[in-house]
Design an enzyme around this catalytic site. Structure first.
Site, PDB file in Angstrom:
ATOM      1  N   CYS A 464     -42.486  62.834  64.946  1.00 60.34           N
ATOM      2  CA  CYS A 464     -42.269  62.122  63.681  1.00 60.34           C
ATOM      3  C   CYS A 464     -40.807  61.724  63.513  1.00 60.34           C
ATOM      4  CB  CYS A 464     -42.737  62.998  62.524  1.00 60.34           C
ATOM      5  SG  CYS A 464     -44.515  63.206  62.533  1.00 60.34           S
ATOM      6  N   ASN A 591     -45.281  56.726  68.386  1.00 59.29           N
ATOM      7  CA  ASN A 591     -45.684  58.131  68.263  1.00 59.29           C
ATOM      8  C   ASN A 591     -46.894  58.221  67.362  1.00 59.29           C
ATOM      9  OD1 ASN A 591     -45.393  61.111  68.292  1.00 59.29           O
ATOM     10  ND2 ASN A 591     -44.996  60.787  66.118  1.00 59.29           N
ATOM     11  N   GLU A 592     -48.021  58.473  67.938  1.00 62.00           N
ATOM     12  CA  GLU A 592     -49.287  58.636  67.219  1.00 62.00           C
ATOM     13  C   GLU A 592     -49.412  57.724  65.990  1.00 62.00           C
ATOM     14  OE1 GLU A 592     -48.900  62.626  64.559  1.00 62.00           O
ATOM     15  OE2 GLU A 592     -49.218  63.031  66.666  1.00 62.00           O
TER      16      GLU A 592
HETATM   17  O1  AHR Z   1     -45.183  68.421  66.755  1.00 65.61           O
HETATM   18  C1  AHR Z   1     -45.039  68.276  65.379  1.00 65.61           C
HETATM   19  C2  AHR Z   1     -45.485  66.906  64.911  1.00 65.61           C
HETATM   20  O2  AHR Z   1     -46.839  66.733  65.149  1.00 65.61           O
HETATM   21  C3  AHR Z   1     -44.850  65.735  65.595  1.00 65.61           C
HETATM   22  O3  AHR Z   1     -43.644  65.388  65.044  1.00 65.61           O
HETATM   23  C4  AHR Z   1     -45.842  64.645  65.372  1.00 65.61           C
HETATM   24  O4  AHR Z   1     -45.811  63.697  66.397  1.00 65.61           O
HETATM   25  C5  AHR Z   1     -47.147  65.363  65.249  1.00 65.61           C
HETATM   26  O5  AHR Z   1     -47.818  64.988  64.134  1.00 65.61           O
END
Ligand code: AHR
Length: 868
Positions: A464, A591-592
């Site tokens: 994140c 990222n996701e």
């Molecule tokens: O690993 C913790 C968080 O989990 C990361 O920042 C994010 O990519 C996921 O939601």
């Protein structure tokens, strides 16, 4: 536990039910959302044959969940309206809350395979309530109308669309535009408001089956090792035979085990980054914690011993525009000064040396030296020294302090030896002992614990943190390189502060120091989909007019890392002390993220630019935060379409998922993108790590290793967590200021990292008990490491009984004699288990008794190695 078995049998029986001979051709489906959980439970269905008596498919089962806004309270679905278009596609639109001028839209072919959501902006200053859709045959388009509250008035508004992607400007509508076709239906004794559609019985049957499969998966997920002592109460110790099939081998990735470093849980400042002064640049802001911590401002962690008016924060003529704030002390009596608390205190070690530095400026003619002291709360001095005199311009003053005694919670004092005004900034205390003695380096004990994992790559800076909380918080690598006084600190999405002292240069250098490939992750032009800043938490995206610059930043990063020392960006790297290129090979984009049109447009721009200019770089795309669902499906389709070389998968799962999805990657199409499993962990209630989680990780990694021709990389998440400052559990390594606390799961990673191979050799296990529940708890993987020549056998036994195993590796050139055996063993709730090493005698075949609840690694030398 019995209940789970009973339910499993029940669900399995239902799934096997034959289609009845007299099912209707069609029936009614009622689509609705309850008001429970403030509308946070998503879209539900009920069906009826006579439109009077309704059967809920549930209860409270969500077929679609609103993804708008931040986690928790914002993800709401109010008054959904479900509608089938002229092509037979289904659309759901709903109101998000009673504030925003947007509605939500999603589309599906079958009422459950929903596509990504979007949230068109249709009102500037008013909300969108009770939206509805209808087809307008004369215009051959769809009209969407809704109600908006403007003061005391409620008005009707309207827009039209042909594709549910672009919409005509909003106009005021009339009552005649409204269908008002929502109906009230009694479901399980409660009245619900929703829409009714006629559909084929097949469709209803599909929804029921979808629900049943979901329930079945939930029950599988609930399977726990902590129930196994009871589940297998009558099970006697077993025997097994493992036979290698050397003719059936394949090349596997030699990068399988890596790490994911994110600045979460104080992993960077106050953690791996060795700086001991907290808020050294006076840059903490109330907004870092979104106003939650009222004491969190530029003076955080600092105290002034004189009158309160003698310590102010100023922003005029800072050392650098990126370090806006600095402290101004007005000293009315020599002896007054500021004291820094450190991060929960400053730990000192007797005899160790510490580099102190500060940027200082005498104001209004003030000049003189600064006395620097390391003290405890009683005032006892552990080290002291004086700087040279401050002058009228910003000047960096430095000195070295040697600690007389060891203390965990010292404080740093800066005591001007003159009266008048002095400005201070970037007050730093750095231990000379850092990992590999790097300047501006890393805490050695933590860095060593990471190096022990033998990670083949490091993914950074998030997670994140990489895509950030809103557009302004997207992590910009350029803000994190260069002299410290030019770096731009930022709010951390995990609600604290990032000084950026640990920046891209330090990340790359750390990678080099531990022999790992750097894997920077760049936001895909969109911030976190759960953002709470900017546009009511919307994912949004960097405006297209700014995207060229953003893409250029990504290309500049590659030049900074790999370019010649005379190139524009390579020069900066060289100036920082690294004239040779870093040899960057991988870049993560995204990222996701939600795989929306906004995401796709931006990802494609970045991806194509990198591919064109740097075909040598492997771009890693993203496929959402889960192992299934919309983003996973749509993300994979998108990656396949663009031929992205690798995608980053994330999932945090309970033990039962790992036990029951062992063929997850066996099913993967080898011709598509490779996989980087960038974030995963085993989660149990209470979010602790113990032998249950460790064994599930080991089982999963054994299954991944078998598939390491398609899964190229993996990294457990998150890596680090500081006691007392943990936003996320569980984490691989916990620590405080002076100690490191590795977890059971850490040792699984160590055993895999230190025993990786590049060739997978097939083998078969024949267990004396053939029951599925038993068999799935014993697994093994055999690899060959061409660098050392060693053969490595990994074995897990998740059963409460031992398994006496005959290991037959005939056909492999294994040197008879002794091999090294490492065993991690303990009851499922054991949090303290540690691996033990011993030797084991090899033979053709040889015996090994797999202890109950254990993970074992046998490392064997090869005859070829001996000949060398
Ligand atoms: O690993 C913790 C968080 O989990 C990361 O920042 C994010 O990519 C996921 O939601």
């Amino acid at each position: 536990m019995k209940k789970i078995y009973f339910l499993l049998i029940l669900v399995a029986a239902t799934l096997l039910q034959p289609t009845l001979a007299n099912e209707p051709d069609s029936a009614w489906v009622f689509s609705y959302a309850t008001t429970k959980n403030r509308g946070g439970n998503g879209l539900h269905y009920a069906w009826s044959i006579d439109r009077e008596n309704w059967q809920g498919i549930g209860p409270e089962f969500r077929f679609l969940f609103s993804d708008f806004g931040t986690w928790g309270a914002q993800k709401r679905m109010l008054t959904p309206f479900v509608f089938q278009d002229q092509q037979g596609e289904w659309h759901a639109i709903w109101s998000l809350n009673d504030e925003v001028g947007q509605f939500a839209h999603a589309q599906a072919p079958d009422l459950h395979t929903w596509d990504s959501q979007d949230y068109p902006y249709v009102m500037d200053d008013a909300n969108v309530l009770l939206p509805e859709v209808s087809f307008q045959p004369n215009e051959n388009n769809y009209a969407i109308t809704w109600l908006s509250e403007l003061g005391d008035e409620t008005k009707i508004y309207k827009t039209t669309t042909t594709d549910f992607k672009s919409y005509t400007p909003t106009v005021e509508g009339t009552a005649a535009d409204r269908l008002n076709c929502r109906e009230e239906v009694l479901i399980d004794g409660e009245k619900q408001l929703g829409t009714i559609s006629k559909v084929s019985w097949q469709m209803i049957d599909g929804l029921i089956k979808y629900y049943q499969v979901s329930q079945y998966k939930e029950m599988q997920r609930a399977e726990r090792l902590t129930d196994d002592a009871t589940r297998f109460a009558d099970l006697e110790p077993l025997t097994a035979e493992i036979t290698a099939i050397p003719e059936n081998s394949k090349a596997i990735s030699d990068l399988l085990i890596g790490i994911f470093f994110e600045d979460i849980n104080y992993a960077a400042d106050g953690g791996l980054y060795a700086e001991l002064v907290q808020n050294r640049g006076f840059e903490y802001q109330l907004s870092d914690t979104k106003g939650r911590d009222k004491s969190w401002d530029s003076k955080k962690a600092w105290n002034f011993t004189g009158s309160q008016t003698g310590f102010v924060i100023d922003t005029v003529s800072p050392i650098h525009p990126n370090q806006q704030h600095y402290a101004v002390l007005t000293i009315s009596e020599v002896g007054e000064g500021v004291k820094n608390q450190g991060f929960d205190g400053i730990p000192l070690k007797a005899g160790d040396r510490y580099n102190f530095s500060v940027f200082a400026r005498g104001l209004e003619g003030a000049k003189g030296k600064l006395l620097i002291r390391l003290v405890d709360d009683s005032g006892k001095v552990y080290a002291e020294g004086s700087t040279k005199s401050v002058s009228a311009d910003w000047k960096k003053l430095e000195l070295t302090l040697t600690a007389k005694e060891t203390i965990d919670e010292a404080r740093l004092q800066v005591i001007p030896q003159f009266t008048g005004k002095v400005a201070l900034d970037l007050v730093s205390l750095f231990p000379q002992k850092t990992f590999k003695n790097r300047k501006n380096g890393l805490r050695p004990d933590l860095a060593e614990a990471i190096a022990e994992l033998h990670p083949r790559f490091v993914r950074f800076p998030g997670g994140c943190v990489a895509h950030g909380d809103g557009l302004d918080n997207i992590y910009r690598w350029k803000n994190t390189v260069g002299p410290l006084e030019t770096r731009k600190p930022d709010r951390n999405i995990w609600n604290y502060h990032q000084s950026m002292g640990l920046g891209y240069f330090e990340y790359f250098q750390f990678c080099e120091d531990i022999g790992a490939e750097p894997l920077p992750v760049i936001a895909a032009g969109v911030p976190c989909q759960n953002s709470s800043c900017g546009g009511h938490g919307q994912q949004g995206g960097i405006p297209m007019c700014d995207m060229d610059d953003y893409v250029q930043d990504v290309l500049d990063l590659i030049e900074w890392a790999n370019g010649d020392k005379n190139s524009e960006w390579g020069k900066l790297r060289a100036q920082a002390g690294h004239p040779e290129p870093f040899n960057l090979k991988y870049v993560g984009i995204g990222n996701e993220d939600l795989i929306t049109d906004i995401f796709k447009e931006r990802f494609e721009m970045i991806y194509k630019a990198v591919k064109e200019k740097h075909p040598e770089i492997t771009v890693i795309g993203t496929v959402g935060p889960f192992s299934e669902g919309t983003d996973y499906r749509v993300g994979w389709d998108f990656a396949t379409e663009l031929e992205v070389p690798m995608v980053d998968e994330h999932y945090y799962q309970p033990p039962g998922w790992y036990l029951n999805n062992q063929d997850y990657y066996d099913r993967y199409d080898r011709s598509k993108s490779k996989v980087y499993l960038g974030e995963y962990a085993t989660h149990i209630p209470g979010r602790k790590l113990n032998m249950e989680t460790a064994l599930c990780d080991a089982l999963h990694l054994i299954n991944v290793e078998r598939n390491a021709d398609v899964v190229s990389m993996t990294s457990y998440a998150p890596l680090l967590a500081k006691h007392g400052h943990t936003q996320w559990n569980p984490d691989l390594i916990y620590f405080n200021n002076t100690e490191v606390f590795p977890t059971t799961d850490y040792f699984v990673q160590v055993l895999f990292g230190q025993n990786a191979g590049d060739e997978y050799i097939a083998s078969q296990i024949h267990l004396s008990n053939n029951k599925k529940e038993v068999k799935k708890r014993v697994a093994s993987s055999l690899v060959h490491d061409s660098k050392t020549g060693d053969y490595i056998l990994k074995l897990t036994n998740l059963l409460p009984v031992s398994v006496d195993t005959k290991i037959n590796l005939v056909g492999l050139p294994i040197l008879e004699g002794e091999a090294v055996l490492s065993v991690l063993q303990g009851n499922p709730t054991d949090e303290k288990a540690r691996p033990e090493n011993r030797t084991i005698s090899l033979g053709e075949p040889f015996e090994y008794n797999l202890p109950a609840y254990s993970f074992s690694v046998i490392r064997m030398k090869s005859k070829e190695q001996e000949r060398k």
